[in-house]
Enzyme design. Structure first.
Site, mmCIF file in Angstrom:
data_model
loop_
_atom_site.group_PDB
_atom_site.id
_atom_site.type_symbol
_atom_site.label_atom_id
_atom_site.label_comp_id
_atom_site.label_asym_id
_atom_site.label_seq_id
_atom_site.Cartn_x
_atom_site.Cartn_y
_atom_site.Cartn_z
ATOM 1 N N SER A 232 1.072 -1.038 -0.075
ATOM 2 C CA SER A 232 -0.321 0.231 0.110
ATOM 3 C C SER A 232 1.005 1.274 0.078
ATOM 4 O O SER A 232 1.895 1.274 0.112
ATOM 5 C CB SER A 232 -0.529 0.079 1.139
ATOM 6 O OG SER A 232 -0.445 0.128 2.506
ATOM 7 N N LYS A 233 0.128 2.112 0.198
ATOM 8 C CA LYS A 233 1.028 3.243 -0.376
ATOM 9 C C LYS A 233 2.084 3.962 1.147
ATOM 10 O O LYS A 233 2.830 4.463 0.761
ATOM 11 C CB LYS A 233 -0.029 4.758 -0.232
ATOM 12 C CG LYS A 233 -0.934 5.231 -1.228
ATOM 13 C CD LYS A 233 -1.068 6.417 -1.717
ATOM 14 C CE LYS A 233 -1.954 7.030 -2.494
ATOM 15 N NZ LYS A 233 -3.096 6.639 -3.074
#
Ligand code: GLU
Length: 460
Positions: A232-233
């Site tokens: 994820s980010k």
């Protein structure tokens, strides 16, 4: 002939997982001399955008993943899906359902309370309704498939229930359009993320109902961050184009993505594109999660930067670089290439060049206080710098060899070590304690700037 595809939904940028899926399909097509098809799954008009479609095309183009056929847009193929929906209705393999949302909820609750699966129970199968959502008449029994990269999967059809093919507004669902297109486009292999495993039995049932031969299915392992949670980010950029903006080379990115779930038996790490195509095989795709390791990607990018042609790096740098540098266009280009030659063995991403070599790009140079104290304010340094300036300003040629000779001769004359000249000189010219070879740095800065910087420091 192998026919594979990449079938993104254009609802956002091309992310790392999508790019890996595209790459594996592309590699397999190229390895087998087959065909790689691009299909944009844009039937969800609310979530699909033109910008996202463009971002996906740009991402694939940047990575050099060319398609042989397409892009096909599902939004332009609605009449085809209608035709096959009608065929299923005519053959009594699909039916309209008029249950309201409340009724469906109620039915689900009841099913769960008596320990049954929550799939739709088919109560509208025989109502003969002429509108509503179109449901697939899921047959009794089990659906089995052998995954290319995993074991056997077996699903109990009753747990899946009668799923929706066409919504009440007439738009077909993903499972329906995907199966119809994979059949009509002649897919031999469907290789995609393992988040699609629950969709595969539904698509297989649609294939069977329409009398098509199914392709082989292979589900790629999940991509995790180094902390073993799904990528994820938090783990860095997820969008592939962000890596372009951060100064990664597409060759490095492709090489890195190829190893997210695939490897050769000798764990080769670096591949040319041709080598990757030649060695790629579905047999060596793992079912274990792959770990996206930013440090390894950076290392790999560094290797690719080191091997790249300076003029190619220069043109990439110019695209990345927003600030203006001194000099005419032509001297800037020559300078930039020469600067790159000095640094390409030391940097991992291109923008690093502008922090390490900032003293080449600006006329103002800042010497940190700590370096002044440690190097420049020492006894005798001012005199040494004055002598150095005199010697360097008198040189008629200003190439690294001449400069080195002059400095060594000066050191001998002053009875000091060459390092006693070089360290202060480096501090003055670069504002740093480390840099590439100081004689190369001097030559590249040019006599005028070298003398100017020495003067400015001596005066201070
Ligand atoms: N359109 C689907 C997605 O972007 C992928 C479909 C598929 O590969 O079967 O997740």
């Amino acid at each position: 002939m192998t026919i594979v595809r990449f079938a993104p939904s254009p609802t956002g940028y091309l992310h790392v997982g999508g790019a890996r899926t595209a790459l594996f399909n592309w590699l397999y097509a190229r390895n087998t001399g087959g065909k790689f098809i691009l299909r944009i799954e844009d039937t969800d008009a609310k979530r699909s955008t033109q910008t996202a479609t463009q971002a996906i095309l740009d991402g694939l183009t940047w990575l050099g993943l060319d398609w042989d056929d397409g892009p096909y847009f599902q939004s332009e193929r609605m009449s085809i899906y209608q035709k096959y929906a009608q065929k299923l209705i005519d053959e009594n393999k699909a039916y309209y359902c008029t249950c309201s949302v409340d009724e469906l909820d109620e039915q689900k609750k009841q099913a769960v309370s008596i320990g049954r699966a929550a799939g739709y129970d088919g109560r509208c199968r025989d109502t003969g309704a002429k509108q509503g959502v179109l449901r697939f008449k899921t047959p009794d029994g089990n659906t089995v498939f052998y995954d290319l990269f995993r074991d056997k999967f077996e699903f109990e059809n009753s747990l899946i229930g009668d799923f929706v093919l066409v919504r009440s507004d007439g738009t077909p669902t993903y499972n329906f359009t995907c199966a119809v297109d994979d059949a009509l486009m002649g897919m031999t292999h469907v290789i995609r993320g393992d988040d699609h495993i629950p969709n595969t039995p539904k698509q297989l049932m649609i294939f069977a109902a329409l009398g098509f031969n199914p392709p082989k299915f292979g589900h790629l392992p999940l991509i995790l961050g180094t902390d073993k949670s799904p990528l994820s980010k938090r783990h860095g950029a997820v969008s592939v184009m962000a890596y372009q903006e951060q100064g990664f080379l597409p060759e490095a990115m492709v090489n890195y993505l190829a190893l997210l779930g695939w490897s050769t038996s000798d764990s080769q790490q670096l591949f040319s594109r041709e080598e990757m195509i030649e060695k790629f095989s579905l047999k060596r795709i793992t079912k274990n999660p792959a770990v996206f390791d930013m440090e390894k990607l950076q290392w790999m990018n560094g290797v690719y930067i080191k091997q790249a042609k300076p003029e190619e790096l220069a043109s990439l740098c110019k695209k990345l670089q927003k600030e203006e540098t001194e000099g005419t266009e032509e001297t800037k280009n020559i300078q930039l290439e020469e600067i790159i030659k000095l640094y390409q063995g030391r940097i991992k991403v291109l923008p690093e060049l502008y922090s390490l070599a900032d003293f080449f790009f600006s006329s103002e140079i800042h010497i940190p206080e700590e370096i002044c104290q440690e190097i420049l304010f020492k006894d005798g340094v001012q005199e040494t710098l004055t002598e150095t300036k005199n010697v360097l300003s008198a040189l008629e040629m200003f190439d690294p060899v001449t400069i080195e000779e002059a400095i060594r001769t000066l050191a001998e004359r002053l009875g000091i070590k060459a390092g006693d000249i070089i360290h202060p000189l480096r501090a003055v010219l670069t504002g740093k304690k480390v840099s590439p070879g100081i004689f190369e740095v001097c030559a590249l800065l040019g006599q005028e700037r070298v003398v100017q910087r020495l003067n400015a420091t001596i005066e201070r």
